[in-house]
Design a protein around this motif. Structure first.
Motif, mmCIF file in Angstrom:
data_model
loop_
_atom_site.group_PDB
_atom_site.id
_atom_site.type_symbol
_atom_site.label_atom_id
_atom_site.label_comp_id
_atom_site.label_asym_id
_atom_site.label_seq_id
_atom_site.Cartn_x
_atom_site.Cartn_y
_atom_site.Cartn_z
ATOM 1 N N VAL A 24 0.846 -1.188 0.000
ATOM 2 C CA VAL A 24 0.000 0.000 0.000
ATOM 3 C C VAL A 24 0.881 1.237 0.000
ATOM 4 N N LEU A 25 0.532 2.185 -0.840
ATOM 5 C CA LEU A 25 1.302 3.421 -0.936
ATOM 6 C C LEU A 25 1.054 4.265 0.302
ATOM 7 N N ALA A 26 2.112 4.556 1.061
ATOM 8 C CA ALA A 26 1.979 5.352 2.288
ATOM 9 C C ALA A 26 2.276 6.814 2.006
ATOM 10 N N ARG A 27 1.523 7.696 2.648
ATOM 11 C CA ARG A 27 1.741 9.131 2.458
ATOM 12 C C ARG A 27 2.969 9.573 3.240
ATOM 13 N N PRO A 28 3.879 10.333 2.627
ATOM 14 C CA PRO A 28 5.076 10.788 3.340
ATOM 15 C C PRO A 28 4.684 11.639 4.537
ATOM 16 N N SER A 29 5.458 11.539 5.617
ATOM 17 C CA SER A 29 5.180 12.360 6.792
ATOM 18 C C SER A 29 5.590 13.800 6.518
ATOM 19 N N LEU A 30 5.053 14.720 7.336
ATOM 20 C CA LEU A 30 5.420 16.121 7.175
ATOM 21 C C LEU A 30 6.901 16.320 7.444
ATOM 22 N N ARG A 31 7.456 15.530 8.379
ATOM 23 C CA ARG A 31 8.891 15.644 8.641
ATOM 24 C C ARG A 31 9.692 15.193 7.426
ATOM 25 N N ASP A 32 9.220 14.117 6.746
ATOM 26 C CA ASP A 32 9.884 13.675 5.518
ATOM 27 C C ASP A 32 9.851 14.782 4.470
ATOM 28 N N ASN A 33 8.676 15.404 4.314
ATOM 29 C CA ASN A 33 8.549 16.486 3.344
ATOM 30 C C ASN A 33 9.424 17.667 3.708
ATOM 31 N N SER A 34 9.493 17.958 5.012
ATOM 32 C CA SER A 34 10.336 19.058 5.464
ATOM 33 C C SER A 34 11.799 18.773 5.142
ATOM 34 N N ALA A 35 12.209 17.528 5.387
ATOM 35 C CA ALA A 35 13.595 17.145 5.079
ATOM 36 C C ALA A 35 13.861 17.255 3.585
ATOM 37 N N PHE A 36 12.855 16.888 2.779
ATOM 38 C CA PHE A 36 12.990 16.973 1.328
ATOM 39 C C PHE A 36 13.134 18.433 0.898
ATOM 40 N N LEU A 37 12.340 19.320 1.509
ATOM 41 C CA LEU A 37 12.446 20.741 1.193
ATOM 42 C C LEU A 37 13.813 21.285 1.576
ATOM 43 N N GLN A 38 14.320 20.855 2.724
ATOM 44 C CA GLN A 38 15.646 21.314 3.142
ATOM 45 C C GLN A 38 16.724 20.807 2.193
ATOM 46 N N GLN A 39 16.536 19.566 1.709
ATOM 47 C CA GLN A 39 17.487 19.038 0.742
ATOM 48 C C GLN A 39 17.464 19.865 -0.534
ATOM 49 N N MET A 40 16.251 20.243 -0.954
ATOM 50 C CA MET A 40 16.122 21.081 -2.146
ATOM 51 C C MET A 40 16.761 22.443 -1.912
ATOM 52 N N ALA A 41 16.590 22.970 -0.696
ATOM 53 C CA ALA A 41 17.201 24.259 -0.383
ATOM 54 C C ALA A 41 18.720 24.152 -0.444
ATOM 55 N N ASN A 78 6.916 25.646 -12.278
ATOM 56 C CA ASN A 78 6.296 24.673 -11.389
ATOM 57 C C ASN A 78 7.327 23.856 -10.620
ATOM 58 N N GLN A 79 8.597 24.179 -10.786
ATOM 59 C CA GLN A 79 9.639 23.461 -10.052
ATOM 60 C C GLN A 79 9.553 23.806 -8.571
ATOM 61 N N PRO A 80 9.438 22.789 -7.702
ATOM 62 C CA PRO A 80 9.337 23.068 -6.256
ATOM 63 C C PRO A 80 10.513 23.874 -5.710
ATOM 64 N N GLU A 81 11.735 23.568 -6.184
ATOM 65 C CA GLU A 81 12.899 24.294 -5.679
ATOM 66 C C GLU A 81 12.879 25.755 -6.118
ATOM 67 N N PHE A 82 12.330 26.025 -7.304
ATOM 68 C CA PHE A 82 12.196 27.395 -7.786
ATOM 69 C C PHE A 82 11.182 28.143 -6.909
ATOM 70 N N GLU A 118 0.657 29.056 -0.198
ATOM 71 C CA GLU A 118 -0.466 28.150 -0.422
ATOM 72 C C GLU A 118 -0.100 27.101 -1.467
ATOM 73 N N LYS A 119 0.636 27.511 -2.498
ATOM 74 C CA LYS A 119 1.089 26.551 -3.508
ATOM 75 C C LYS A 119 2.029 25.526 -2.882
ATOM 76 N N LEU A 120 2.929 26.013 -2.022
ATOM 77 C CA LEU A 120 3.877 25.119 -1.347
ATOM 78 C C LEU A 120 3.128 24.108 -0.484
ATOM 79 N N LYS A 121 2.122 24.594 0.243
ATOM 80 C CA LYS A 121 1.329 23.707 1.098
ATOM 81 C C LYS A 121 0.580 22.664 0.276
ATOM 82 N N SER A 122 0.080 23.067 -0.892
ATOM 83 C CA SER A 122 -0.676 22.134 -1.731
ATOM 84 C C SER A 122 0.201 21.001 -2.253
#
Length: 227
Positions: A24-41, A78-82, A118-122
């Motif tokens: 079953v596909l599990a939804r990433p946690s907010l901490r995972d997403n936060s870590a991903f955003l920091q990696q992108m930063a 539409n690039q998240p890092e942009f 709001e786009k980032l949150k979506s």
């Protein structure tokens, strides 16, 4: 604690990584997403915009900063890092406009900043970065209308606390908590000591990132004036 005029000031009077499990596909946690955003930063786009904003910051010629974010908005990437980079630049420019009493510019770019958050949150949900920037947004709103402090102050602190709870290793979360304690009046519990603790944490987090992340990074330079 030295607070030069050009440093980022926030007026706060109060306060897609996916995991699989059992098919079953599990939804990433907010901490995972936060870590991903920091990696992108950490691997953020080294566009001419970054250099343009940095030069505007160190020279005080903010027209270049405004031009950069206007041109980034026109690209509608539409690039998240942009998007993350644009949010960061808008955040800094709104703070400068507010400190320099340019209310019309503050309102205009604050509206753009909120739209992009709001786009980032979506895309990623309510990550630490989202909450940290929202804490600043409510601080900016207080700066525009101090009589709204009793309403917006608690909202700002709530977002800052959620940012730290979501990911206490987020650079942006630690920066915003530092800003809150730094600029909160002493009569409401403001503390240079607490601010310095969060700023020091932010510095440690930043200095563990690749060197290219700190290069031409206006926030890193701003942080060095605070610790």
């Amino acid at each position: 604690m030295e607070r030069p005029k050009y440093q980022l000031i926030f007026i706060l009077l109060l306060l897609n990584l996916t995991s699989l499990g059992r098919g079953v596909l599990a939804r990433p946690s907010l901490r995972d997403n936060s870590a991903f955003l920091q990696q992108m930063a950490s691997e953020t786009l080294h566009t001419p915009f970054k250099q343009q904003v940095y030069q505007a910051y160190i020279s005080g010629k903010m027209k270049g900063w405004k031009t950069a974010i206007d041109n980034m908005e026109k690209q509608k990437s539409n690039q998240p890092e942009f998007l993350l980079q644009l949010i960061n630049f808008q955040y800094g420019y709104v703070a400068w406009c507010l400190v320099n009493d340019n209310k019309n510019e503050t309102k205009h770019y604050l509206s753009k900043l909120e739209e992009n958050l709001e786009k980032l949150k979506s895309i990623f949900g309510e990550t630490a970065e989202y909450h940290a920037y929202m804490a600043a947004v409510y601080g900016f709103k207080i700066g525009l209308s101090t009589w709204r402090t009793p309403f917006f102050g608690p909202k700002s602190m709530d977002h800052a606390e959620k940012a730290m709870k979501t990911d206490n290793l987020s650079f942006q979360a630690n920066m915003e908590m530092g800003n809150i304690w730094n600029h909160m009046p002493a009569m409401f519990g403001g503390s240079d000591e607490k601010a310095l603790n969060y700023y020091s944490n932010a510095l440690e987090i930043m200095e563990k990132k690749p060197e290219k992340t700190r290069r031409n990074n206006w926030m890193y330079l701003n942080l060095l004036t605070l610790v």
